[in-house]
Structure formats: C-alpha cells, structure tokens
Design a protein around this motif. Structure first.
Motif, PDB file in Angstrom:
ATOM      1  N   ARG A  73       0.784  -1.116  -0.204  1.00 30.54           N
ATOM      2  CA  ARG A  73       0.142  -0.039   0.015  1.00 30.54           C
ATOM      3  C   ARG A  73       0.840   1.416   0.222  1.00 30.54           C
ATOM      4  NH1 ARG A  73      -3.563  -2.674   4.258  1.00 30.54           N
ATOM      5  NH2 ARG A  73      -1.534  -2.106   5.476  1.00 30.54           N
ATOM      6  N   ALA A  74       2.033   1.295   0.886  1.00 33.27           N
ATOM      7  CA  ALA A  74       2.722   2.168   1.062  1.00 33.27           C
ATOM      8  C   ALA A  74       3.428   2.714  -0.432  1.00 33.27           C
ATOM      9  CB  ALA A  74       3.993   2.330   1.844  1.00 33.27           C
ATOM     10  N   ALA A  75       3.690   1.664  -1.081  1.00 34.27           N
ATOM     11  CA  ALA A  75       4.475   1.729  -2.475  1.00 34.27           C
ATOM     12  C   ALA A  75       3.556   2.052  -3.739  1.00 34.27           C
ATOM     13  CB  ALA A  75       5.362   0.620  -2.841  1.00 34.27           C
ATOM     14  N   ASP A  76       2.193   2.004  -3.404  1.00 33.28           N
ATOM     15  CA  ASP A  76       1.153   2.378  -4.267  1.00 33.28           C
ATOM     16  C   ASP A  76       1.296   1.270  -5.396  1.00 33.28           C
ATOM     17  OD1 ASP A  76      -1.205   3.382  -4.835  1.00 33.28           O
ATOM     18  OD2 ASP A  76      -0.371   5.097  -6.297  1.00 33.28           O
ATOM     19  N   LYS A  77       1.299  -0.116  -4.988  1.00 31.95           N
ATOM     20  CA  LYS A  77       1.527  -1.148  -6.040  1.00 31.95           C
ATOM     21  C   LYS A  77       0.520  -2.280  -5.858  1.00 31.95           C
ATOM     22  CE  LYS A  77       5.226   0.547  -7.621  1.00 31.95           C
ATOM     23  NZ  LYS A  77       5.235   1.241  -9.188  1.00 31.95           N
ATOM     24  N   LYS A  78      -0.797  -1.856  -6.113  1.00 29.21           N
ATOM     25  CA  LYS A  78      -1.856  -2.681  -5.732  1.00 29.21           C
ATOM     26  C   LYS A  78      -1.796  -3.492  -4.322  1.00 29.21           C
ATOM     27  CE  LYS A  78      -3.744  -2.748 -10.046  1.00 29.21           C
ATOM     28  NZ  LYS A  78      -5.118  -2.311 -10.154  1.00 29.21           N
ATOM     29  N   THR A  79      -2.293  -4.561  -4.243  1.00 32.47           N
ATOM     30  CA  THR A  79      -2.095  -5.343  -2.989  1.00 32.47           C
ATOM     31  C   THR A  79      -1.418  -6.696  -2.877  1.00 32.47           C
ATOM     32  OG1 THR A  79      -4.164  -6.540  -3.223  1.00 32.47           O
ATOM     33  CG2 THR A  79      -4.427  -4.210  -2.324  1.00 32.47           C
ATOM     34  N   LYS A  80      -1.123  -7.020  -1.811  1.00 33.25           N
ATOM     35  CA  LYS A  80      -0.472  -8.288  -1.615  1.00 33.25           C
ATOM     36  C   LYS A  80      -1.196  -9.403  -2.331  1.00 33.25           C
ATOM     37  CE  LYS A  80       2.465 -11.191   1.350  1.00 33.25           C
ATOM     38  NZ  LYS A  80       2.778 -11.287   2.716  1.00 33.25           N
ATOM     39  N   LYS A  81      -2.456  -9.418  -2.062  1.00 30.50           N
ATOM     40  CA  LYS A  81      -3.410 -10.352  -2.546  1.00 30.50           C
ATOM     41  C   LYS A  81      -3.203 -10.374  -3.751  1.00 30.50           C
ATOM     42  CE  LYS A  81      -8.167 -12.040  -1.665  1.00 30.50           C
ATOM     43  NZ  LYS A  81      -9.497 -11.755  -0.983  1.00 30.50           N
ATOM     44  N   PHE A  82      -3.671  -9.125  -4.315  1.00 27.21           N
ATOM     45  CA  PHE A  82      -3.550  -9.146  -5.947  1.00 27.21           C
ATOM     46  C   PHE A  82      -2.364  -9.749  -6.394  1.00 27.21           C
ATOM     47  CE2 PHE A  82      -2.003  -7.181  -9.834  1.00 27.21           C
ATOM     48  CZ  PHE A  82      -3.126  -6.978 -10.587  1.00 27.21           C
ATOM     49  N   TRP A  83      -1.378  -9.605  -6.026  1.00 27.13           N
ATOM     50  CA  TRP A  83       0.150  -9.956  -6.635  1.00 27.13           C
ATOM     51  C   TRP A  83       0.333 -11.496  -6.375  1.00 27.13           C
ATOM     52  CZ3 TRP A  83       2.321  -8.015 -10.472  1.00 27.13           C
ATOM     53  CH2 TRP A  83       2.465  -6.671 -10.935  1.00 27.13           C
ATOM     54  N   LEU A  84      -0.277 -11.914  -5.017  1.00 26.26           N
ATOM     55  CA  LEU A  84      -0.242 -13.503  -4.797  1.00 26.26           C
ATOM     56  C   LEU A  84      -1.089 -14.062  -5.950  1.00 26.26           C
ATOM     57  CD1 LEU A  84       0.247 -13.328  -0.900  1.00 26.26           C
ATOM     58  CD2 LEU A  84       1.932 -13.999  -2.628  1.00 26.26           C
ATOM     59  N   LEU A  85      -2.201 -13.710  -6.020  1.00 27.87           N
ATOM     60  CA  LEU A  85      -3.166 -14.356  -6.963  1.00 27.87           C
ATOM     61  C   LEU A  85      -2.870 -14.484  -8.450  1.00 27.87           C
ATOM     62  CD1 LEU A  85      -6.803 -13.119  -5.545  1.00 27.87           C
ATOM     63  CD2 LEU A  85      -6.031 -15.387  -5.231  1.00 27.87           C
ATOM     64  N   LEU A  86      -2.311 -13.438  -8.841  1.00 29.86           N
ATOM     65  CA  LEU A  86      -1.610 -13.001 -10.287  1.00 29.86           C
ATOM     66  C   LEU A  86      -0.496 -14.207 -10.309  1.00 29.86           C
ATOM     67  CD1 LEU A  86      -2.018 -11.688 -12.941  1.00 29.86           C
ATOM     68  CD2 LEU A  86      -0.312  -9.973 -11.988  1.00 29.86           C
ATOM     69  N   LEU A  87       0.427 -13.960  -9.330  1.00 33.02           N
ATOM     70  CA  LEU A  87       1.727 -14.887  -9.654  1.00 33.02           C
ATOM     71  C   LEU A  87       1.448 -16.525  -9.461  1.00 33.02           C
ATOM     72  CD1 LEU A  87       4.129 -12.252  -8.118  1.00 33.02           C
ATOM     73  CD2 LEU A  87       3.897 -13.061 -10.384  1.00 33.02           C
ATOM     74  N   GLY A  88       0.296 -16.578  -8.340  1.00 27.65           N
ATOM     75  CA  GLY A  88       0.156 -18.082  -7.794  1.00 27.65           C
ATOM     76  C   GLY A  88      -0.725 -18.686  -9.222  1.00 27.65           C
ATOM     77  N   GLY A  89      -1.564 -17.738  -9.975  1.00 24.98           N
ATOM     78  CA  GLY A  89      -2.134 -18.073 -11.392  1.00 24.98           C
ATOM     79  C   GLY A  89      -0.883 -18.636 -12.267  1.00 24.98           C
ATOM     80  N   ASN A  90      -0.139 -17.870 -12.456  1.00 21.60           N
ATOM     81  CA  ASN A  90       0.953 -17.998 -13.404  1.00 21.60           C
ATOM     82  C   ASN A  90       1.622 -19.172 -12.858  1.00 21.60           C
ATOM     83  OD1 ASN A  90       3.240 -17.718 -15.099  1.00 21.60           O
ATOM     84  ND2 ASN A  90       4.369 -16.397 -13.592  1.00 21.60           N
ATOM     85  N   LEU A  91       1.977 -19.553 -11.772  1.00 21.86           N
ATOM     86  CA  LEU A  91       2.561 -20.849 -11.244  1.00 21.86           C
ATOM     87  C   LEU A  91       1.861 -21.870 -11.445  1.00 21.86           C
ATOM     88  CD1 LEU A  91       4.952 -22.105  -9.783  1.00 21.86           C
ATOM     89  CD2 LEU A  91       3.951 -21.822  -7.625  1.00 21.86           C
TER      90      LEU A  91
END
Length: 119
Positions: free
Chosen positions: A38-56
C-alpha cells in the motif's frame, strides 16, 4: 530426427525457465509486507499473490498437460512476473528500507547512526 530432439529439449529448457521465474516471483511476493504494498502504491499483496500463483499453476499444469496451447498464458504470466521483479519488488524494498546500501549510509554506520570511533 536430431532436430526434433533439439526442439523438444529447447522447449523443455524454456518451460523450466518460465517455471523458475514464476516460483521466484511468487516467493518474493509472499515475503513482502502487506503495508509495504500500500505504501508503495503497487496494488495489494493479495492481488500479486493471486496473479503470480495463477502464473505458477499455468506453468505447472498447462505446460505438461495441455502443451503448447497454454503458451500464450505462460507468456502473459512471464510478463506479470517480470513486472513484479523489476517494478514492484524494488518499490517494496525502498519502502521497507531493505536492499543493502543503495539508500545511502556508509560502512561505518552502526544500528543507531555513524560510528565515530569514540570522538
């Protein structure tokens, strides 16, 4: 016949590279703090985990079960992993103060400031 084996071996190497990149990006995403996203203004941790988990998942299942049909999804996942590694991860590191000495300081800095040798 030799060329068929070479092409098969080449695709296997590409699959393993894509799989490795997916695993590495997912691990780094999981290790980041939620508030840093949130502080870096880069979406959310959940968003990136879902996206990268789907990639895996696509790399694990799609490459060996469904074959070349899933290559488009693997490429999209690779783009997501690259964006995470070159944009999001450095931003998280800057926000949390990690990443070595890139942010300044010198080798004589202690945990509470510079060490002046008792002066």
């Amino acid at each position: 016949m030799l060329m068929d084996h070479f092409n098969s071996a080449l695709w296997d190497v590409i699959r393993y590279v894509l799989l490795g990149m997916a695993v590495i990006a997912l691990v780094f995403a999981a290790l980041g703090r939620e508030d840093a996203y949130r502080a870096a203004d880069k979406k959310t941790k959940k968003f990136w985990l879902l996206l990268l988990g789907g990639n895996l998942a696509v790399n694990l299942v799609g490459a060996w079960v469904l074959g070349p049909m899933f290559m488009m999804f693997q490429i999209a996942g690779l783009v997501a992993a690259i964006v995470f590694m070159v944009d999001v991860r450095p931003a998280l590191r800057d926000v949390t103060g990690g990443g070595g000495r890139r942010g300044g300081g010198s080798s004589s800095d202690g945990p509470y400031g510079p060490y002046n040798g008792g002066r």
